[in-house]
Design an enzyme around this catalytic site. Sequence first.
Site, PDB file in Angstrom:
ATOM      1  CG  LEU A 114      69.069  57.615  27.012  1.00  0.00           C
ATOM      2  CD1 LEU A 114      67.915  58.191  27.809  1.00  0.00           C
ATOM      3  CD2 LEU A 114      70.387  58.072  27.613  1.00  0.00           C
ATOM      4  CG  HIS A 115      63.691  54.272  23.895  1.00  0.00           C
ATOM      5  ND1 HIS A 115      63.755  52.945  23.537  1.00  0.00           N
ATOM      6  CD2 HIS A 115      62.998  54.299  25.067  1.00  0.00           C
ATOM      7  CE1 HIS A 115      63.117  52.208  24.439  1.00  0.00           C
ATOM      8  NE2 HIS A 115      62.656  53.009  25.378  1.00  0.00           N
ATOM      9  CG  ASP A 116      63.198  59.585  21.969  1.00  0.00           C
ATOM     10  OD1 ASP A 116      62.948  58.624  21.219  1.00  0.00           O
ATOM     11  OD2 ASP A 116      62.313  60.177  22.623  1.00  0.00           O
TER      12      ASP A 116
END
Length: 312
Positions: A240-242
Amino acid sequence: MKLPIIIDTDPGQDDAVAILLALASPELEVLGITAVAGNVPLSLTEVNARKVCELAGRPEIKVYAGAIRPLLHNLVTAEHVHGKTGLDGPVLAEPTMPLQKQHAVDFIIETLMSRPAGTVTLATLGPLTNIALALIKEPLIASRIKRIVAMGGGFFEGGNITPAAEFNIYVDPHAARLVLDAGIPFTLIPLDCTHQALTTKARVEKFRSMENNSGPATALMMDFFERFDVEKYGTDGGPLHDPCVIAWLLRPELFTSRDVNVVVECESPLTMGMTVVDWWRVTARKPNATVCRGINSDGFFDLLTERLAKLA
Ligand code: BDR
Ligand code: CA
């Protein structure tokens, strides 16, 4: 006092969750959301940004459309990850809140020039095209930005769109290079960090069981978004990058980092967009970024879960 931020973004399911986290956090004042072409074309990212604001029950947030393409390269998109709309998964209503008439780049410049210097933070979740264009149009903003916190790059972890490059940097490497070279306090959250923030089944089920709109919608976004990465990496859930960018603003102690030098490769076709991070300080190049390498993923998901539950 709240921390004033501008979110520059190309939603994208993980961008959407980052926006939700920011809107759910009383420590932050979201001055505006600027859309950029990236995961999908600009005509979709600006609509998606507005859909997410409405999902959060915040239609008063101002959304601006920015660059339609990278500085030099043709646009590369990621529908194979995010779906045709960029936000595949839940069915979200077409937004009724308006898109602002002002161009995103002018909004960024006007905000930075009119607010006290050193107060506004840029949270960037996509290619850095809008920020680079703002710096080209009004170089005086460089000394007025408090900090840029960017999701992008990868070093020990390698890349995700090519073996060497991460998507956000790969899409507009020239913009990333220009922004990193501008002498602005910069925090980089690369794949090395975000690949530890996995949307495991247990974590997603907590979103699904929330009694609001945003929790279940987030679970549906994760169901769609992670399928590609689960197959690619063989993990329980996808990265879950951002939202890590927003988490860094709220709880920097969840991250481990070093102040080191980062240069973006803009010449070699083989390694285009690679972030060359001098982690071991083997060059005389001066540190230009705080580069994160680790994240307390349980702490991160606890924070995210607590905040999403607060949304309308
Ligand atoms: C980044 O690329 C996009 O697909 C995601 O939204 C994230 O910003 C990860 O490489
Ligand atoms: Ca993104």
